[in-house]
Scaffold this motif. Structure first.
Motif, PDB file in Angstrom:
ATOM      1  N   CYS A  12      45.676  49.006  85.572  1.00 52.22           N
ATOM      2  CA  CYS A  12      46.326  49.408  86.815  1.00 52.22           C
ATOM      3  C   CYS A  12      45.537  50.542  87.481  1.00 52.22           C
ATOM      4  N   GLU A  13      45.994  50.927  88.650  1.00 51.89           N
ATOM      5  CA  GLU A  13      45.343  52.009  89.384  1.00 51.89           C
ATOM      6  C   GLU A  13      45.397  53.319  88.597  1.00 51.89           C
ATOM      7  N   HIS A  14      46.504  53.563  87.913  1.00 52.90           N
ATOM      8  CA  HIS A  14      46.625  54.774  87.100  1.00 52.90           C
ATOM      9  C   HIS A  14      45.531  54.810  86.033  1.00 52.90           C
ATOM     10  N   CYS A  15      45.259  53.669  85.425  1.00 58.53           N
ATOM     11  CA  CYS A  15      44.212  53.581  84.399  1.00 58.53           C
ATOM     12  C   CYS A  15      42.852  53.949  84.988  1.00 58.53           C
ATOM     13  N   GLU A  16      42.553  53.398  86.151  1.00 59.20           N
ATOM     14  CA  GLU A  16      41.287  53.723  86.817  1.00 59.20           C
ATOM     15  C   GLU A  16      41.172  55.220  87.063  1.00 59.20           C
ATOM     16  N   LYS A  17      42.246  55.816  87.578  1.00 57.76           N
ATOM     17  CA  LYS A  17      42.239  57.249  87.865  1.00 57.76           C
ATOM     18  C   LYS A  17      42.083  58.075  86.591  1.00 57.76           C
ATOM     19  N   ALA A  18      42.695  57.625  85.501  1.00 51.41           N
ATOM     20  CA  ALA A  18      42.590  58.340  84.236  1.00 51.41           C
ATOM     21  C   ALA A  18      41.152  58.350  83.727  1.00 51.41           C
ATOM     22  N   VAL A  19      40.467  57.225  83.854  1.00 51.97           N
ATOM     23  CA  VAL A  19      39.072  57.141  83.420  1.00 51.97           C
ATOM     24  C   VAL A  19      38.199  58.031  84.298  1.00 51.97           C
ATOM     25  N   VAL A  20      38.396  57.969  85.597  1.00 46.82           N
ATOM     26  CA  VAL A  20      37.625  58.806  86.522  1.00 46.82           C
ATOM     27  C   VAL A  20      37.859  60.276  86.195  1.00 46.82           C
ATOM     28  N   ARG A  21      39.090  60.659  85.989  1.00 49.25           N
ATOM     29  CA  ARG A  21      39.438  62.049  85.685  1.00 49.25           C
ATOM     30  C   ARG A  21      38.776  62.500  84.374  1.00 49.25           C
ATOM     31  N   ALA A  22      38.787  61.641  83.362  1.00 49.84           N
ATOM     32  CA  ALA A  22      38.185  61.981  82.071  1.00 49.84           C
ATOM     33  C   ALA A  22      36.693  62.266  82.209  1.00 49.84           C
ATOM     34  N   VAL A  23      36.006  61.434  82.981  1.00 49.25           N
ATOM     35  CA  VAL A  23      34.565  61.642  83.171  1.00 49.25           C
ATOM     36  C   VAL A  23      34.318  62.908  83.987  1.00 49.25           C
ATOM     37  N   ARG A  24      35.116  63.139  85.004  1.00 48.96           N
ATOM     38  CA  ARG A  24      34.928  64.327  85.848  1.00 48.96           C
ATOM     39  C   ARG A  24      35.271  65.624  85.118  1.00 48.96           C
ATOM     40  N   GLN A  25      36.111  65.559  84.102  1.00 49.08           N
ATOM     41  CA  GLN A  25      36.364  66.748  83.292  1.00 49.08           C
ATOM     42  C   GLN A  25      35.129  67.113  82.486  1.00 49.08           C
ATOM     43  N   LEU A  26      34.342  66.114  82.161  1.00 46.79           N
ATOM     44  CA  LEU A  26      33.082  66.318  81.446  1.00 46.79           C
ATOM     45  C   LEU A  26      32.007  66.849  82.390  1.00 46.79           C
ATOM     46  N   ASP A  27      31.939  66.273  83.596  1.00 47.12           N
ATOM     47  CA  ASP A  27      30.940  66.653  84.610  1.00 47.12           C
ATOM     48  C   ASP A  27      31.617  66.620  85.973  1.00 47.12           C
ATOM     49  N   ARG A  28      31.946  67.792  86.491  1.00 53.04           N
ATOM     50  CA  ARG A  28      32.700  67.885  87.744  1.00 53.04           C
ATOM     51  C   ARG A  28      31.974  67.250  88.926  1.00 53.04           C
ATOM     52  N   SER A  29      30.656  67.179  88.869  1.00 58.77           N
ATOM     53  CA  SER A  29      29.895  66.625  89.992  1.00 58.77           C
ATOM     54  C   SER A  29      29.589  65.139  89.821  1.00 58.77           C
ATOM     55  N   ALA A  30      30.103  64.529  88.770  1.00 61.81           N
ATOM     56  CA  ALA A  30      29.831  63.110  88.511  1.00 61.81           C
ATOM     57  C   ALA A  30      30.401  62.227  89.622  1.00 61.81           C
ATOM     58  N   GLN A  31      29.668  61.189  89.941  1.00 59.81           N
ATOM     59  CA  GLN A  31      30.139  60.150  90.852  1.00 59.81           C
ATOM     60  C   GLN A  31      30.625  59.011  89.967  1.00 59.81           C
ATOM     61  N   VAL A  32      31.908  58.678  90.085  1.00 55.99           N
ATOM     62  CA  VAL A  32      32.512  57.691  89.188  1.00 55.99           C
ATOM     63  C   VAL A  32      33.279  56.652  89.999  1.00 55.99           C
ATOM     64  N   VAL A  33      33.029  55.380  89.696  1.00 58.01           N
ATOM     65  CA  VAL A  33      33.780  54.289  90.310  1.00 58.01           C
ATOM     66  C   VAL A  33      34.277  53.389  89.182  1.00 58.01           C
TER      67      VAL A  33
END
Length: 65
Positions: A12-33
Motif C-alpha cells: 500500500c501507499e503507507h508501505c511505500e512511505k515507510a520504505v522511503v522514510r527508512a532510507v531517508r533516516q539513513l541519508d537525509r539527502s537521498a532520492q528515493v522512489v
C-alpha cells in the motif's frame, strides 16, 4: 550512487512511505522512489547498498537479490 532494489511486502501507499522514510533516516539527502506495483525501490544516495538494504529490512520488508 544509484541503486535499484527488489522489495517484497509493500502492499500500500503507507508501505511505500515507510520504505522511503527508512532510507531517508539513513541519508537525509537521498532520492528515493518506491513503487509497490513493481516491488521496486530506486535510491540515489551516498550510503552503501548494504546500509540501505539493512534500513529497509529493519522497517519490516524483504529485499530480494
Amino acid at each position: 550512487m544509484k541503486y535499484s532494489f527488489h522489495v517484497e511486502g509493500m502492499t500500500c501507499e503507507h508501505c511505500e512511505k515507510a520504505v522511503v522514510r527508512a532510507v531517508r533516516q539513513l541519508d537525509r539527502s537521498a532520492q528515493v522512489v518506491a513503487d509497490r506495483t513493481q516491488n521496486k525501490v530506486e535510491v540515489e544516495s551516498s550510503a552503501s547498498a548494504q546500509d540501505i538494504t539493512q534500513a529497509i529490512v529493519e522497517e519490516g520488508y524483504k529485499v530480494v537479490a
